[in-house]
Design a protein around this motif. Sequence first.
Motif, PDB file in Angstrom:
ATOM      1  N   THR A  24       0.835  -1.285   0.058  1.00 40.73           N
ATOM      2  CA  THR A  24      -0.034   0.018  -0.009  1.00 40.73           C
ATOM      3  C   THR A  24       0.834   1.296  -0.113  1.00 40.73           C
ATOM      4  OG1 THR A  24      -1.751  -1.198   1.208  1.00 40.73           O
ATOM      5  CG2 THR A  24      -1.774   1.149   1.185  1.00 40.73           C
ATOM      6  N   PHE A  25       1.808   1.418   0.903  1.00 44.56           N
ATOM      7  CA  PHE A  25       2.708   2.242   0.852  1.00 44.56           C
ATOM      8  C   PHE A  25       3.449   2.499  -0.357  1.00 44.56           C
ATOM      9  CE2 PHE A  25       2.552   1.305   5.646  1.00 44.56           C
ATOM     10  CZ  PHE A  25       2.014   2.737   5.875  1.00 44.56           C
ATOM     11  N   SER A  26       3.899   1.412  -0.876  1.00 41.26           N
ATOM     12  CA  SER A  26       4.861   1.420  -2.278  1.00 41.26           C
ATOM     13  C   SER A  26       4.040   1.875  -3.343  1.00 41.26           C
ATOM     14  CB  SER A  26       5.433  -0.254  -2.316  1.00 41.26           C
ATOM     15  OG  SER A  26       6.351  -0.376  -1.406  1.00 41.26           O
ATOM     16  N   ASN A  27       2.881   1.416  -3.386  1.00 42.56           N
ATOM     17  CA  ASN A  27       2.024   1.661  -4.751  1.00 42.56           C
ATOM     18  C   ASN A  27       1.155   3.012  -4.716  1.00 42.56           C
ATOM     19  OD1 ASN A  27       2.873  -0.908  -5.429  1.00 42.56           O
ATOM     20  ND2 ASN A  27       0.818  -1.703  -5.029  1.00 42.56           N
ATOM     21  N   TYR A  28       0.712   3.583  -3.480  1.00 39.99           N
ATOM     22  CA  TYR A  28      -0.147   4.682  -3.349  1.00 39.99           C
ATOM     23  C   TYR A  28       0.453   5.858  -2.682  1.00 39.99           C
ATOM     24  CZ  TYR A  28      -3.177   0.905  -4.819  1.00 39.99           C
ATOM     25  OH  TYR A  28      -3.715  -0.082  -5.548  1.00 39.99           O
ATOM     26  N   PHE A  29       1.696   5.726  -2.191  1.00 40.78           N
ATOM     27  CA  PHE A  29       2.048   7.082  -1.378  1.00 40.78           C
ATOM     28  C   PHE A  29       3.526   7.292  -2.033  1.00 40.78           C
ATOM     29  CE2 PHE A  29      -1.083   5.225   1.324  1.00 40.78           C
ATOM     30  CZ  PHE A  29      -1.406   6.424   1.905  1.00 40.78           C
ATOM     31  N   GLY A 228     -13.339   0.801   2.136  1.00 44.74           N
ATOM     32  CA  GLY A 228     -12.928  -0.338   2.619  1.00 44.74           C
ATOM     33  C   GLY A 228     -11.421  -0.257   3.242  1.00 44.74           C
ATOM     34  N   HIS A 229     -10.666  -1.078   3.160  1.00 43.61           N
ATOM     35  CA  HIS A 229      -9.312  -1.066   3.846  1.00 43.61           C
ATOM     36  C   HIS A 229      -8.272  -1.648   3.168  1.00 43.61           C
ATOM     37  CE1 HIS A 229      -6.331  -1.278   6.798  1.00 43.61           C
ATOM     38  NE2 HIS A 229      -7.113  -0.607   7.868  1.00 43.61           N
ATOM     39  N   PRO A 230      -7.012  -1.012   2.973  1.00 46.51           N
ATOM     40  CA  PRO A 230      -5.934  -1.424   2.143  1.00 46.51           C
ATOM     41  C   PRO A 230      -5.649  -2.810   2.345  1.00 46.51           C
ATOM     42  CG  PRO A 230      -5.710   0.933   2.655  1.00 46.51           C
ATOM     43  CD  PRO A 230      -6.821   0.366   3.424  1.00 46.51           C
ATOM     44  N   GLN A 234      -5.088  -7.353  -0.104  1.00 46.73           N
ATOM     45  CA  GLN A 234      -4.468  -8.690  -0.358  1.00 46.73           C
ATOM     46  C   GLN A 234      -5.172  -9.862  -0.670  1.00 46.73           C
ATOM     47  OE1 GLN A 234      -1.395  -8.706   3.242  1.00 46.73           O
ATOM     48  NE2 GLN A 234      -3.099  -7.686   4.058  1.00 46.73           N
ATOM     49  N   ALA A 235      -6.671  -9.716  -0.586  1.00 49.83           N
ATOM     50  CA  ALA A 235      -7.511 -10.720  -1.236  1.00 49.83           C
ATOM     51  C   ALA A 235      -7.407 -11.078  -2.742  1.00 49.83           C
ATOM     52  CB  ALA A 235      -9.037 -10.433  -0.739  1.00 49.83           C
ATOM     53  N   PHE A 236      -6.926  -9.793  -3.372  1.00 48.03           N
ATOM     54  CA  PHE A 236      -6.797 -10.109  -4.782  1.00 48.03           C
ATOM     55  C   PHE A 236      -5.204 -10.467  -5.282  1.00 48.03           C
ATOM     56  CE2 PHE A 236      -9.961  -6.515  -3.640  1.00 48.03           C
ATOM     57  CZ  PHE A 236     -10.925  -7.173  -4.035  1.00 48.03           C
ATOM     58  N   SER A 237      -4.459 -10.845  -4.468  1.00 51.24           N
ATOM     59  CA  SER A 237      -3.150 -11.244  -4.656  1.00 51.24           C
ATOM     60  C   SER A 237      -3.079 -12.735  -4.415  1.00 51.24           C
ATOM     61  CB  SER A 237      -2.242 -10.460  -4.020  1.00 51.24           C
ATOM     62  OG  SER A 237      -2.098  -9.289  -4.077  1.00 51.24           O
ATOM     63  N   ILE A 405     -15.932  -3.506  -4.672  1.00 55.22           N
ATOM     64  CA  ILE A 405     -15.034  -4.712  -4.465  1.00 55.22           C
ATOM     65  C   ILE A 405     -13.926  -4.066  -5.708  1.00 55.22           C
ATOM     66  CG2 ILE A 405     -14.392  -6.944  -5.016  1.00 55.22           C
ATOM     67  CD1 ILE A 405     -15.989  -6.723  -2.776  1.00 55.22           C
ATOM     68  N   CYS A 406     -13.132  -3.456  -5.124  1.00 57.95           N
ATOM     69  CA  CYS A 406     -11.986  -2.784  -6.096  1.00 57.95           C
ATOM     70  C   CYS A 406     -10.904  -2.443  -4.940  1.00 57.95           C
ATOM     71  CB  CYS A 406     -12.199  -1.696  -7.001  1.00 57.95           C
ATOM     72  SG  CYS A 406     -12.711  -0.054  -6.412  1.00 57.95           S
ATOM     73  N   LEU A 407      -9.635  -2.069  -5.571  1.00 58.79           N
ATOM     74  CA  LEU A 407      -8.576  -1.792  -4.668  1.00 58.79           C
ATOM     75  C   LEU A 407      -8.687  -0.601  -3.902  1.00 58.79           C
ATOM     76  CD1 LEU A 407      -5.637  -2.689  -7.278  1.00 58.79           C
ATOM     77  CD2 LEU A 407      -6.412  -3.945  -5.450  1.00 58.79           C
ATOM     78  N   SER A 408      -8.830  -0.745  -2.424  1.00 53.71           N
ATOM     79  CA  SER A 408      -9.013   0.212  -1.565  1.00 53.71           C
ATOM     80  C   SER A 408      -7.937   1.285  -1.480  1.00 53.71           C
ATOM     81  CB  SER A 408      -9.012  -0.401  -0.100  1.00 53.71           C
ATOM     82  OG  SER A 408      -9.221   0.622   0.881  1.00 53.71           O
ATOM     83  N   GLY A 409      -6.818   0.768  -1.662  1.00 49.00           N
ATOM     84  CA  GLY A 409      -5.676   1.715  -1.652  1.00 49.00           C
ATOM     85  C   GLY A 409      -5.860   2.930  -2.886  1.00 49.00           C
ATOM     86  N   GLU A 410      -6.310   2.642  -4.005  1.00 52.87           N
ATOM     87  CA  GLU A 410      -6.521   3.782  -4.895  1.00 52.87           C
ATOM     88  C   GLU A 410      -7.628   4.369  -4.563  1.00 52.87           C
ATOM     89  OE1 GLU A 410      -5.957   5.552  -8.074  1.00 52.87           O
ATOM     90  OE2 GLU A 410      -4.996   3.697  -7.950  1.00 52.87           O
ATOM     91  N   ARG A 411      -8.692   3.905  -3.847  1.00 53.19           N
ATOM     92  CA  ARG A 411      -9.795   5.039  -3.283  1.00 53.19           C
ATOM     93  C   ARG A 411      -9.126   5.985  -2.279  1.00 53.19           C
ATOM     94  NH1 ARG A 411     -14.266   0.670  -1.803  1.00 53.19           N
ATOM     95  NH2 ARG A 411     -12.539  -0.945  -1.931  1.00 53.19           N
ATOM     96  N   LEU A 412      -8.529   5.178  -1.608  1.00 52.10           N
ATOM     97  CA  LEU A 412      -7.709   6.140  -0.540  1.00 52.10           C
ATOM     98  C   LEU A 412      -6.941   7.521  -0.972  1.00 52.10           C
ATOM     99  CD1 LEU A 412      -7.198   6.704   2.683  1.00 52.10           C
ATOM    100  CD2 LEU A 412      -5.396   5.106   2.499  1.00 52.10           C
ATOM    101  N   LYS A 413      -6.290   6.851  -2.203  1.00 51.21           N
ATOM    102  CA  LYS A 413      -5.408   8.026  -2.827  1.00 51.21           C
ATOM    103  C   LYS A 413      -6.372   8.881  -3.528  1.00 51.21           C
ATOM    104  CE  LYS A 413      -1.955   8.200  -6.724  1.00 51.21           C
ATOM    105  NZ  LYS A 413      -1.201   7.489  -7.452  1.00 51.21           N
ATOM    106  N   LYS A 414      -7.537   8.600  -3.901  1.00 52.48           N
ATOM    107  CA  LYS A 414      -8.183   9.556  -4.505  1.00 52.48           C
ATOM    108  C   LYS A 414      -8.987  10.570  -3.475  1.00 52.48           C
ATOM    109  CE  LYS A 414      -9.651   7.029  -8.478  1.00 52.48           C
ATOM    110  NZ  LYS A 414     -10.663   6.230  -9.190  1.00 52.48           N
TER     111      LYS A 414
END
Length: 421
Positions: A24-29, A228-230, A234-237, A405-414
Amino acid sequence: MLVKNKNGKVVVFTDNLLRFPQKTFSNYFNPSKTVRLVPFNQRTESTRKSSRVLTNSKQVKKKKKLLLKNGNTIKGAKVIRIPNRIPIYFLNNYESDTEKAITELQKQAKAMIQFYKGHHLYQSKAFQDWFLNKIATVINYIEMYNNFLNDVATSCIVISTTNRSTNRILAIVAAEKGIPTICMQHGIISNRLGYLPKIATVDAVYGKFEVDWYQKKGVPPESLDLIGHPRFDQAFSRSRVSLANFNKYFDLDPRKKTLLIVIRGRRELDSWKVLIETISKKLDLNILIKDFPNYTSKSHVLCKEFPFVRFVRKYNIYDIFPHVDAVVSYTSTVGIEAMIAEKNVFILNKEFESYTGYYNRLDQMAQSDPQKLAELIIRYFTNKDWKSYADEVRKSFLSYAYTDICLSGERLKKLIKKLTN
């Protein structure tokens, strides 16, 4: 009133409830626009004069060494900087001398206690000690947060919860400075008291259940966002463990179906015994037990009573989900995590007085009677029509409980971008 500081840093308050995966830190921050504020071991000393933060304990030093990855200590350093990584600041390095302020407020508190000395609560010595120590703790945290925010220009703060008093103080100090805060939802709302009082600018919630729950409490909808929560991403990996290695590690029969049972210590022990005994008499399954949040025990009393049951220790649940055929749990956040990972879930729905009914939408798959729940699990593994029914129940439940049901990290970034631009 919020203050837009586009040049400020996004501060992620990284405590043990945040639970953001490293990805999450690597991909969105962006490391150049983000800092992590870490609350190392902190405790209130049993003194009325001050509350000091431990900065030189063996555990703190060990953590700092691990972060540096080179074994060097960083005594007195406020921040660790590693190339291409998010800088890490230590809250306890922003401590200042608050003894005068603490003494003054404690003096006022003692006068109030003396004035109401006949009150059943104020006359309690245990309460008096707690209250005076809490004053010291709160003042110290206010000062540390203020010192940090004066040192680091901040555009937004992400925190794990405002139920914890130390986190709540950060949200209040930030609000005083006009800095927006985002409070992540770290677990399901199973208790009617929930995550109140609501203090952050925006509460990042799982789904419509929380939106409806908060709005019934009078919370304005614009202060809620379906994030959601980042950690659920992990459920999608893919699992880091192959099925063959998984079965070998736990000595499982690959020809059998596997059931994961999630428990909490010795709670409802008799019910779990009934469930396992009922299932094992009718079905020959691999059964795993995950004791949450116990990461230290090497076994569990249920494994001793049922030798065919395997105890899961240290394994990340997202490495487990792909290798099991169903999950049964108490009213835990693990239930929704398993459903997001596309596993059908049965809930031992022991309703307590303040239960919100979070899992009631699972219909028959949530039962308070362990015997009945076990019989339904047996039907699930033996009846194709019932398996189809369970699939539909899970999808219907998620449409309300985890709406997007999509990546929470992306939604948090927005959301961060929305609050800071």
